[in-house]
Design an enzyme around this catalytic site. Sequence first.
Site, PDB file in Angstrom:
ATOM      1  N   LYS A 115       0.827  -1.217   0.000  1.00 52.14           N
ATOM      2  CA  LYS A 115       0.000   0.000   0.000  1.00 52.14           C
ATOM      3  C   LYS A 115       0.857   1.261   0.000  1.00 52.14           C
ATOM      4  O   LYS A 115       0.428   2.287  -0.517  1.00 52.14           O
ATOM      5  CB  LYS A 115      -0.977  -0.023   1.174  1.00 52.14           C
ATOM      6  CG  LYS A 115      -2.065  -1.090   0.976  1.00 52.14           C
ATOM      7  CD  LYS A 115      -3.403  -0.719   1.574  1.00 52.14           C
ATOM      8  CE  LYS A 115      -4.460  -1.694   1.064  1.00 52.14           C
ATOM      9  NZ  LYS A 115      -5.748  -1.589   1.714  1.00 52.14           N
ATOM     10  N   LYS A 197      -3.693  -9.812  -6.648  1.00 50.36           N
ATOM     11  CA  LYS A 197      -4.976 -10.031  -5.978  1.00 50.36           C
ATOM     12  C   LYS A 197      -6.066  -9.115  -6.563  1.00 50.36           C
ATOM     13  O   LYS A 197      -5.785  -7.966  -6.897  1.00 50.36           O
ATOM     14  CB  LYS A 197      -4.787  -9.705  -4.494  1.00 50.36           C
ATOM     15  CG  LYS A 197      -6.018  -9.868  -3.648  1.00 50.36           C
ATOM     16  CD  LYS A 197      -5.728  -9.490  -2.207  1.00 50.36           C
ATOM     17  CE  LYS A 197      -6.175  -8.083  -1.904  1.00 50.36           C
ATOM     18  NZ  LYS A 197      -6.897  -7.899  -0.654  1.00 50.36           N
ATOM     19  N   LYS A 200     -10.778  -4.162  -4.475  1.00 51.21           N
ATOM     20  CA  LYS A 200     -11.864  -3.221  -4.770  1.00 51.21           C
ATOM     21  C   LYS A 200     -11.336  -1.830  -5.106  1.00 51.21           C
ATOM     22  O   LYS A 200     -12.035  -1.048  -5.734  1.00 51.21           O
ATOM     23  CB  LYS A 200     -12.885  -3.185  -3.638  1.00 51.21           C
ATOM     24  CG  LYS A 200     -12.369  -2.781  -2.276  1.00 51.21           C
ATOM     25  CD  LYS A 200     -13.531  -2.682  -1.296  1.00 51.21           C
ATOM     26  CE  LYS A 200     -13.428  -3.653  -0.156  1.00 51.21           C
ATOM     27  NZ  LYS A 200     -12.251  -3.463   0.714  1.00 51.21           N
TER      28      LYS A 200
HETATM   29  N1  AQP Z   1      -9.026 -11.117  -3.949  1.00 51.11           N
HETATM   30  C1  AQP Z   1      -9.457 -11.646  -2.823  1.00 51.11           C
HETATM   31  N2  AQP Z   1      -9.606 -12.986  -2.701  1.00 51.11           N
HETATM   32  C2  AQP Z   1     -10.053 -13.535  -1.554  1.00 51.11           C
HETATM   33  N3  AQP Z   1     -10.388 -12.811  -0.467  1.00 51.11           N
HETATM   34  C3  AQP Z   1     -10.261 -11.481  -0.547  1.00 51.11           C
HETATM   35  N4  AQP Z   1     -10.515 -10.488   0.332  1.00 51.11           N
HETATM   36  C4  AQP Z   1     -10.239  -9.301  -0.233  1.00 51.11           C
HETATM   37  N5  AQP Z   1      -9.800  -9.487  -1.486  1.00 51.11           N
HETATM   38  C5  AQP Z   1      -9.807 -10.822  -1.707  1.00 51.11           C
HETATM   39  C6  AQP Z   1     -11.013 -10.710   1.679  1.00 51.11           C
HETATM   40  O1  AQP Z   1     -12.081  -9.794   1.904  1.00 51.11           O
HETATM   41  C7  AQP Z   1     -12.065  -9.409   3.262  1.00 51.11           C
HETATM   42  C8  AQP Z   1     -12.192  -7.941   3.388  1.00 51.11           C
HETATM   43  O2  AQP Z   1     -11.098  -7.295   2.904  1.00 51.11           O
HETATM   44  P1  AQP Z   1     -10.863  -5.784   3.285  1.00 51.11           P
HETATM   45  O3  AQP Z   1     -11.930  -4.943   2.749  1.00 51.11           O
HETATM   46  O4  AQP Z   1     -10.662  -5.662   4.751  1.00 51.11           O
HETATM   47  O5  AQP Z   1      -9.511  -5.399   2.672  1.00 51.11           O
HETATM   48  P2  AQP Z   1      -8.633  -6.000   1.578  1.00 51.11           P
HETATM   49  O6  AQP Z   1      -8.226  -7.403   1.889  1.00 51.11           O
HETATM   50  O7  AQP Z   1      -7.524  -5.023   1.399  1.00 51.11           O
HETATM   51  O8  AQP Z   1      -9.618  -6.033   0.363  1.00 51.11           O
HETATM   52  P3  AQP Z   1      -9.480  -5.270  -0.991  1.00 51.11           P
HETATM   53  O9  AQP Z   1     -10.669  -5.613  -1.822  1.00 51.11           O
HETATM   54  O10 AQP Z   1      -8.143  -5.525  -1.608  1.00 51.11           O
HETATM   55  O11 AQP Z   1      -9.619  -3.763  -0.524  1.00 51.11           O
HETATM   56  P4  AQP Z   1      -8.715  -2.529  -0.824  1.00 51.11           P
HETATM   57  O12 AQP Z   1      -8.590  -2.477  -2.302  1.00 51.11           O
HETATM   58  O13 AQP Z   1      -9.476  -1.369  -0.252  1.00 51.11           O
HETATM   59  O14 AQP Z   1      -7.412  -2.745  -0.137  1.00 51.11           O
HETATM   60  C9  AQP Z   1     -10.825  -9.970   3.909  1.00 51.11           C
HETATM   61  O15 AQP Z   1     -11.178 -11.112   4.650  1.00 51.11           O
HETATM   62  C10 AQP Z   1      -9.978 -10.348   2.729  1.00 51.11           C
HETATM   63  O16 AQP Z   1      -9.144 -11.438   3.009  1.00 51.11           O
END
Ligand code: AQP
Length: 332
Positions: A115, A197, A200
């Site tokens: 990040k 990965k 969002k």
């Molecule tokens: N690509 C993924 N595959 C499987 N699990 C995923 N999770 C996120 N992306 C994937 C799971 O979703 C939960 C919530 O995640 P989060 O919102 O706390 O943050 P994150 O993991 O950082 O998700 P994003 O989508 O990548 O958000 P941004 O882009 O804002 O950083 C967690 O249980 C995560 O494992």
Amino acid sequence: MEQQKKTIFSGVQPSGNLTIGNYLGAIKNWTALQDEYNCIYCVVDMHAITVRQVPAELRARTYETLAVYMAAGLDPEKNTLFVQSHVPAHAVLAWDLGCYTMFGELSRMTQFKDKSLKHADNINAGLFTYPVLMAADILLYQADLVPVGQDQRQHLELARDIATRFNNSYSDTFTVPEGYIAKTGMKIMSLAEPTKKMSKSDANPNASVGILDSRDDIIRKFRRAVTDSDTVVRYAEGKDGINNLMSIYSCFTGKDFEAIEREFEGKGYGDFKLAVGETVADCLAPLREKFDALMKDKKYLEDVMKNGAERANYIARKTISKVHRKIGYVGL
Ligand code: AQP
């Protein structure tokens, strides 16, 4: 005598449109746990501000994330559903635990490194101490199990280390949480760069499929998904794009990889991608319908938030008073 149910805690950040990664890696698995466990699911808005958010969008997404939880099947009567900033104890415990977390430990977190690269103009202290807030989220509720995708494993390990360190410094205070990682949906990859990965907050709209995307968008994005120069649908090393599509198809249909390979024998990638897109769109359609209905009733969503916050605050206060007693703060 009926054994006491184990406690589960998890959450999603309202930091963008929720993806099928969030759904398959987290929310979908949560729904299967709600009868067997005491489940606490949070919309982690305080985590979201580690990256700049537009206030109106953050507010709207907080409602939407809660509505997605419920549309996916989480019953607010059976589960504690709430918004993190409605329970101030998260911030309080995060400060306390920060004093039991080492700089070196936080420096090793790969998400911080990723990040920091992505948001080089805003490497704030919150981004660095994010795992401490996550530890506080989990430990406040004495969670036994934390269902997280593979990507959050390192943070969970740190939460366990912090809990153990605190328990060893004083006496047993926190339950040391275990990870609960579902076999499928562990890590859904980007459709544009399948070694990355699915996220969002990805700037490329074709990289991720939103849970709430329209049917046409879902099918179009899968059609454009990056694959390879081979033509056979099979799960193999080096075929990251196809492997990812097979994982997604498997999660939504329950079919294993062998069955998928048989189903698409003699067919090309085009047919396969279309099938994946249509299946995902079909499976998400009922969720979308329920989501639309829930979003029309903000008062109801707020009632769920209030009720959840009350339940969460009650548990959190108990942990905080125990922690503060052990640390040596004067309790009044
Ligand atoms: N690509 C993924 N595959 C499987 N699990 C995923 N999770 C996120 N992306 C994937 C799971 O979703 C939960 C919530 O995640 P989060 O919102 O706390 O943050 P994150 O993991 O950082 O998700 P994003 O989508 O990548 O958000 P941004 O882009 O804002 O950083 C967690 O249980 C995560 O494992």
